[in-house]
Design a protein around this motif. Structure first.
Motif, PDB file in Angstrom:
ATOM      1  N   GLU A 133       0.958  -1.086   0.228  1.00  0.00           N
ATOM      2  CA  GLU A 133       0.421   0.339  -0.563  1.00  0.00           C
ATOM      3  C   GLU A 133       0.818   1.337   0.025  1.00  0.00           C
ATOM      4  N   SER A 134       2.156   0.887   0.566  1.00  0.00           N
ATOM      5  CA  SER A 134       2.684   2.208   1.191  1.00  0.00           C
ATOM      6  C   SER A 134       3.512   2.862  -0.722  1.00  0.00           C
ATOM      7  N   LEU A 135       3.934   1.586  -1.757  1.00  0.00           N
ATOM      8  CA  LEU A 135       4.051   1.479  -2.488  1.00  0.00           C
ATOM      9  C   LEU A 135       3.048   2.855  -3.288  1.00  0.00           C
ATOM     10  N   TYR A 136       2.175   2.330  -2.999  1.00  0.00           N
ATOM     11  CA  TYR A 136       0.713   3.285  -4.108  1.00  0.00           C
ATOM     12  C   TYR A 136       0.902   4.749  -3.743  1.00  0.00           C
ATOM     13  N   LYS A 137       0.937   4.718  -2.769  1.00  0.00           N
ATOM     14  CA  LYS A 137       0.594   5.955  -1.595  1.00  0.00           C
ATOM     15  C   LYS A 137       1.801   7.304  -2.488  1.00  0.00           C
ATOM     16  N   GLY A 138       2.784   6.337  -2.611  1.00  0.00           N
ATOM     17  CA  GLY A 138       4.426   6.648  -3.121  1.00  0.00           C
ATOM     18  C   GLY A 138       3.844   7.404  -4.828  1.00  0.00           C
ATOM     19  N   ILE A 139       3.183   6.733  -5.338  1.00  0.00           N
ATOM     20  CA  ILE A 139       2.649   6.315  -7.204  1.00  0.00           C
ATOM     21  C   ILE A 139       1.550   7.546  -7.222  1.00  0.00           C
ATOM     22  N   GLU A 140       0.599   7.224  -5.887  1.00  0.00           N
ATOM     23  CA  GLU A 140      -0.054   8.688  -5.970  1.00  0.00           C
ATOM     24  C   GLU A 140       0.343  10.000  -5.445  1.00  0.00           C
ATOM     25  N   GLN A 141       2.057  10.513  -5.494  1.00  0.00           N
ATOM     26  CA  GLN A 141       2.452  11.568  -5.735  1.00  0.00           C
ATOM     27  C   GLN A 141       3.408  11.580  -6.857  1.00  0.00           C
ATOM     28  N   ALA A 142       3.782  10.826  -7.739  1.00  0.00           N
ATOM     29  CA  ALA A 142       4.186  10.696  -9.171  1.00  0.00           C
ATOM     30  C   ALA A 142       3.700  11.492 -10.415  1.00  0.00           C
ATOM     31  N   ILE A 155       5.186   7.353   1.201  1.00  0.00           N
ATOM     32  CA  ILE A 155       5.655   6.071   1.823  1.00  0.00           C
ATOM     33  C   ILE A 155       6.312   5.736   2.961  1.00  0.00           C
ATOM     34  N   GLN A 156       7.384   7.131   3.552  1.00  0.00           N
ATOM     35  CA  GLN A 156       7.525   6.678   4.920  1.00  0.00           C
ATOM     36  C   GLN A 156       6.745   7.044   5.758  1.00  0.00           C
ATOM     37  N   SER A 157       5.683   8.208   5.814  1.00  0.00           N
ATOM     38  CA  SER A 157       4.843   8.689   6.470  1.00  0.00           C
ATOM     39  C   SER A 157       3.747   6.949   7.025  1.00  0.00           C
ATOM     40  N   TYR A 158       3.357   6.878   5.602  1.00  0.00           N
ATOM     41  CA  TYR A 158       2.241   5.601   5.804  1.00  0.00           C
ATOM     42  C   TYR A 158       2.813   4.443   6.236  1.00  0.00           C
ATOM     43  N   ALA A 159       4.063   4.022   6.106  1.00  0.00           N
ATOM     44  CA  ALA A 159       4.624   2.823   6.587  1.00  0.00           C
ATOM     45  C   ALA A 159       4.409   3.497   7.979  1.00  0.00           C
ATOM     46  N   GLU A 160       5.444   4.216   8.449  1.00  0.00           N
ATOM     47  CA  GLU A 160       5.768   4.672  10.225  1.00  0.00           C
ATOM     48  C   GLU A 160       4.210   3.944  11.050  1.00  0.00           C
ATOM     49  N   SER A 161       3.537   4.771   9.568  1.00  0.00           N
ATOM     50  CA  SER A 161       2.246   5.266  10.573  1.00  0.00           C
ATOM     51  C   SER A 161       1.360   3.810  11.437  1.00  0.00           C
ATOM     52  N   TYR A 162       2.083   3.125  10.864  1.00  0.00           N
ATOM     53  CA  TYR A 162       1.991   1.034  11.228  1.00  0.00           C
ATOM     54  C   TYR A 162       2.935   1.005  12.308  1.00  0.00           C
ATOM     55  N   GLY A 163       3.570   1.372  12.323  1.00  0.00           N
ATOM     56  CA  GLY A 163       5.094   1.257  13.425  1.00  0.00           C
ATOM     57  C   GLY A 163       5.903   0.115  12.836  1.00  0.00           C
ATOM     58  N   ILE A 205       9.657   2.797  -8.437  1.00  0.00           N
ATOM     59  CA  ILE A 205      10.181   2.716  -6.588  1.00  0.00           C
ATOM     60  C   ILE A 205       9.706   1.432  -5.747  1.00  0.00           C
ATOM     61  N   GLU A 206      10.671   1.654  -4.948  1.00  0.00           N
ATOM     62  CA  GLU A 206      10.456   0.403  -4.112  1.00  0.00           C
ATOM     63  C   GLU A 206      10.709   0.244  -2.819  1.00  0.00           C
ATOM     64  N   PRO A 207       9.734   0.545  -2.270  1.00  0.00           N
ATOM     65  CA  PRO A 207       9.846   0.615  -0.851  1.00  0.00           C
ATOM     66  C   PRO A 207      10.469  -0.634   0.418  1.00  0.00           C
ATOM     67  N   MET A 208      11.076  -0.704   0.927  1.00  0.00           N
ATOM     68  CA  MET A 208      12.371  -1.780   1.621  1.00  0.00           C
ATOM     69  C   MET A 208      11.450  -1.590   2.992  1.00  0.00           C
ATOM     70  N   ILE A 209      11.108  -2.095   3.339  1.00  0.00           N
ATOM     71  CA  ILE A 209      10.415  -1.333   4.637  1.00  0.00           C
ATOM     72  C   ILE A 209      10.471  -3.037   6.100  1.00  0.00           C
ATOM     73  N   ALA A 247       0.636   9.426 -12.054  1.00  0.00           N
ATOM     74  CA  ALA A 247       1.502   8.105 -13.008  1.00  0.00           C
ATOM     75  C   ALA A 247       1.006   7.143 -13.814  1.00  0.00           C
ATOM     76  N   ASP A 248       1.601   6.744 -14.561  1.00  0.00           N
ATOM     77  CA  ASP A 248       1.427   5.213 -15.311  1.00  0.00           C
ATOM     78  C   ASP A 248       2.439   4.458 -15.179  1.00  0.00           C
ATOM     79  N   ILE A 249       1.174   3.433 -14.648  1.00  0.00           N
ATOM     80  CA  ILE A 249       2.349   2.195 -14.116  1.00  0.00           C
ATOM     81  C   ILE A 249       2.582   1.400 -14.967  1.00  0.00           C
ATOM     82  N   LEU A 250       4.084   1.355 -15.848  1.00  0.00           N
ATOM     83  CA  LEU A 250       4.554   0.581 -16.767  1.00  0.00           C
ATOM     84  C   LEU A 250       4.193  -0.680 -16.174  1.00  0.00           C
ATOM     85  N   SER A 251       4.861  -1.143 -14.768  1.00  0.00           N
ATOM     86  CA  SER A 251       5.287  -2.923 -14.516  1.00  0.00           C
ATOM     87  C   SER A 251       3.118  -2.983 -14.073  1.00  0.00           C
ATOM     88  N   SER A 252       3.587  -3.966 -13.458  1.00  0.00           N
ATOM     89  CA  SER A 252       1.862  -5.259 -13.339  1.00  0.00           C
ATOM     90  C   SER A 252       2.279  -6.128 -12.330  1.00  0.00           C
TER      91      SER A 252
END
Length: 265
Positions: A133-142, A155-163, A205-209, A247-252
């Motif tokens: 979900e954080s990946l898609y939060k980042g994509i929304e800003q792209a 990405i950071q704020s979303y992931a950290e909000s869940y600890g 874009i590749e969150p590592m959490i 953003a246009d997501i090129l991968s799937s």
């Protein structure tokens, strides 16, 4: 230097990235307890080559000039990224991040998905869900006019909000004719800071959490990155093109998720 891509180049990138998605789906079909990551790697390499592409990871050098031996990065449990495929069977309750790259028609594809192996603990499943979900939060800003810090902050704020915590040492990147191009795309940041995004920029874009502390170490093989506290880490990645309004997501992930839905049935 950042290279803006033409519409024609973006379509070539899309073809390479869709092949990555299809390759990840082939891998998804056989992931279960008892299977080895070497088996996943063999299936992926054959599928990529059968489709007229080459695996970009195989032979790719690290900072020491050591070539990566596999076609996939297969990172199990506390391995964050760059896990080397091996002959250790996956166990019930494991998770495995599968990162895949292709090169076809002069352009690269790059995407990653973290899979459950058998019955995974609920708290680990949540880590996977929030990372994705954080990946898609980042994509929304792209989008055109925003800045790299907007992606990282989302990405950071979303992931950290869940600890959970965000790995700092490894980041996303530009992509095109080369697998790694400018700019670097951190998964953390400050809104309104960093390089401005422009239509035609293509980035991975590749969150590592991490489930626990974000501190990491690199193994003696020069590749394998583990959490120091040995708690699990998850990794999801999309290649996208910056657009004027979205953003246009090129991968799937659709190919993978179709396989996973069939497995549930």
């Amino acid at each position: 230097m950042i290279f803006l891509k033409t519409e024609e180049e973006i379509e070539l990138l899309r073809k390479s990235n869709l092949l990555v998605g299809q390759t990840l789906a082939e891998v998804a079909k056989i992931i279960e307890p008892g299977v080895t990551t070497l088996q996943l790697d063999k299936i992926a390499e054959e599928f990529i080559r059968d489709n007229g592409a080459v695996p970009t990871f195989k032979g790719f050098p690290n900072h020491l000039g050591q070539p990566f031996p596999g076609s996939l990065c297969t990172s199990v449990n506390e391995v964050v990224v760059h896990g080397i495929p091996n002959d250790i069977p996956l166990k019930d309750g494991d998770i495995v991040s599968v990162d895949c790259g292709t090169y076809m028609n002069g352009f690269c594809g790059d995407s990653a998905f973290t899979f459950c192996v058998g019955d995974v603990a609920p708290e680990v499943k949540q880590l996977l869900q929030i990372t994705k979900e954080s990946l898609y939060k980042g994509i929304e800003q792209a989008v055109h006019g925003h800045r790299l810090g907007d992606i990282g902050y989302a990405i950071q704020s979303y992931a950290e909000s869940y600890g959970f915590e965000v790995v700092r040492e490894f980041v996303g990147h530009g992509i095109g004719k080369e697998m790694h191009e400018d700019p670097q795309v951190p998964n953390y940041g400050i809104r309104g800071r960093g390089k401005q995004l422009k239509k035609g920029m293509c980035i991975a874009i590749e969150p590592m959490i991490t489930q626990g502390n974000r501190e990491i170490g690199i193994e003696n093989d020069g590749w394998t990155v583990r959490t120091l506290d040995r708690k699990c880490a998850a990794h999801f990645e999309h290649t996208i093109a910056i657009g004027m309004h979205s953003a246009d997501i090129l991968s799937s992930f659709e190919f993978v998720e179709e396989v996973l839905r069939k497995d549930i049935k």
